[in-house]
Design a protein around this motif. Structure first.
Motif, PDB file in Angstrom:
ATOM      1  N   ARG A   7       2.727  11.063   0.511  1.00 36.68           N
ATOM      2  CA  ARG A   7       2.994  11.651  -0.772  1.00 36.68           C
ATOM      3  C   ARG A   7       2.854  10.624  -1.766  1.00 36.68           C
ATOM      4  O   ARG A   7       2.287  10.693  -2.790  1.00 36.68           O
ATOM      5  N   LEU A   8       3.328   9.377  -1.479  1.00 36.58           N
ATOM      6  CA  LEU A   8       2.895   8.190  -2.544  1.00 36.58           C
ATOM      7  C   LEU A   8       1.536   7.836  -2.543  1.00 36.58           C
ATOM      8  O   LEU A   8       1.023   7.658  -3.821  1.00 36.58           O
ATOM      9  N   LEU A   9       0.812   7.856  -1.553  1.00 31.42           N
ATOM     10  CA  LEU A   9      -0.725   7.631  -1.415  1.00 31.42           C
ATOM     11  C   LEU A   9      -1.396   8.471  -2.330  1.00 31.42           C
ATOM     12  O   LEU A   9      -2.355   7.921  -2.874  1.00 31.42           O
ATOM     13  N   PRO A  72      11.647   8.889  -9.680  1.00 29.77           N
ATOM     14  CA  PRO A  72      12.111   9.386  -8.310  1.00 29.77           C
ATOM     15  C   PRO A  72      11.505   9.909  -7.042  1.00 29.77           C
ATOM     16  O   PRO A  72      11.802   9.591  -6.002  1.00 29.77           O
ATOM     17  N   GLY A  73      10.448  10.703  -7.744  1.00 29.38           N
ATOM     18  CA  GLY A  73       9.546  11.301  -6.591  1.00 29.38           C
ATOM     19  C   GLY A  73       8.870  10.505  -5.540  1.00 29.38           C
ATOM     20  O   GLY A  73       8.242  10.700  -4.521  1.00 29.38           O
ATOM     21  N   THR A 107      -4.787   2.528  -3.674  1.00 34.01           N
ATOM     22  CA  THR A 107      -5.841   2.334  -2.727  1.00 34.01           C
ATOM     23  C   THR A 107      -5.240   2.148  -1.404  1.00 34.01           C
ATOM     24  O   THR A 107      -6.050   2.364  -0.269  1.00 34.01           O
ATOM     25  N   SER A 108      -4.237   1.620  -1.224  1.00 34.84           N
ATOM     26  CA  SER A 108      -3.534   1.630   0.214  1.00 34.84           C
ATOM     27  C   SER A 108      -1.921   1.001  -0.159  1.00 34.84           C
ATOM     28  O   SER A 108      -1.441   0.513  -1.164  1.00 34.84           O
ATOM     29  N   THR A 122      -2.974  -0.856  -6.144  1.00 37.60           N
ATOM     30  CA  THR A 122      -3.534  -0.008  -6.850  1.00 37.60           C
ATOM     31  C   THR A 122      -4.801  -0.512  -7.731  1.00 37.60           C
ATOM     32  O   THR A 122      -5.252  -1.686  -7.447  1.00 37.60           O
ATOM     33  N   GLU A 123      -5.747   0.373  -8.361  1.00 40.28           N
ATOM     34  CA  GLU A 123      -6.791  -0.099  -8.788  1.00 40.28           C
ATOM     35  C   GLU A 123      -7.044   0.793 -10.210  1.00 40.28           C
ATOM     36  O   GLU A 123      -6.695   2.203 -10.152  1.00 40.28           O
TER      37      GLU A 123
END
Length: 286
Positions: A7-9, A72-73, A107-108, A122-123
């Motif tokens: 979900r976060l990715l 929060p999500g 990105t990871s 992040t990018e």
């Protein structure tokens, strides 16, 4: 809410369209300390409208999507996160005024293990809103101390840049003002940690600290000074944040020059504190 790696990715970070003026460019330059020698024509080009020059570090405040990790999500313990690393790759220096589009993606995500946190890479890309030209790429690492142990990948983790073992080729000391954080925050980062003494004390600091990206801007000023204030020579910068800076500190940046690769670190000599480490810049020949 249980942490969800996938979900976060795939978190939809909002695209940002930002119009900025020459006043914004000048204010940013003042915020990172340019103009400390107001009769220096090299510095004046960045803080006086007749010069119309943009600092190579200016892209860090453009197209910023806001503190999306606080949602929060995301499942991120945002109270315990810290900015770990920041990079700037300049494809084309932004003009002194214009309009950009910032697009940020994850990105990871690296799981360091239970109780050890996780790394979120992040990018952000910045493009000219009217021509579509790519101006800058901004890789960043956030260390989320309150997460980890969710069974995610443990690597790969990019290696850090090793500094040369010889003495620096030069060291450039630049002052910060007691009100430096109050000026810098006007470029868009209004975190009260950098302005409100009560918030700073609650976070474990004796007083408000300087923004990490402001410290990076001061280090970039040192690199720029070593490059003869030729902004177009700075192609990229990558650094690790290692310790807080207090407004009023004098920042000394040690520089090693090996062809186009310049290694650097930034210290507060008065406290014997390393505040930026493992710095690497690519500087084009004069």
């Amino acid at each position: 809410m249980e942490f969800d790696h996938e979900r976060l990715l795939n978190w939809p970070i909002p695209e940002v369209r930002q119009r900025y003026t020459q006043r914004d460019t000048l204010l940013y330059a003042l915020g990172v300390g340019l103009g400390s020698e107001p009769l220096d024509p090299d510095q004046l080009r960045f803080v006086y409208e007749a010069g119309r020059k943009t600092l190579p570090s200016y892209p860090v405040v453009l197209g910023y999507p806001g503190f999306w990790m606080k949602d929060p999500g995301t499942g991120i313990d945002w109270v315990r996160l810290v900015h770990g690393e920041q990079g700037i790759v300049i494809h084309r220096l932004p003009p002194p005024e214009g309009e950009v589009i910032g697009r940020t993606r994850i990105t990871s995500i690296i799981d360091k293990g239970a109780g050890k946190g996780m790394l979120v890479y992040t990018e952000r890309t910045l493009t000219d809103a009217h021509t579509g030209a790519l101006l800058a790429t901004l890789p960043s690492t956030t260390f989320c101390r309150g997460n980890g142990g969710f069974g995610g990948p443990a690597g790969p983790v990019p290696p850090v840049h090793a500094l040369p073992e010889r003495a620096p080729d030069q060291s450039i000391a630049l002052p910060t003002l007691p009100q430096q954080a109050l000026i810098y925050r006007l470029s868009g980062d209004y975190n009260p940690l950098h302005a409100d003494p009560q918030v700073a004390r609650a976070a474990g600091f004796g007083r408000p600290i300087l923004h990490g990206l402001c410290t990076l801007g001061v280090a970039c000023h040192a690199l720029l000074k070593a490059a003869g204030y030729a902004a177009e020579r700075i192609a990229s910068v990558q650094v690790r944040f290692t310790a807080p800076v207090y407004p009023g500190d004098v920042l000394s940046t040690d520089i090693w020059q090996d062809g186009e690769v310049w290694s650097f670190r930034t210290r507060v000599a008065a406290r014997d504190a390393l505040v930026l480490g493992n710095g690497r810049a690519v500087v084009r020949p004069a």
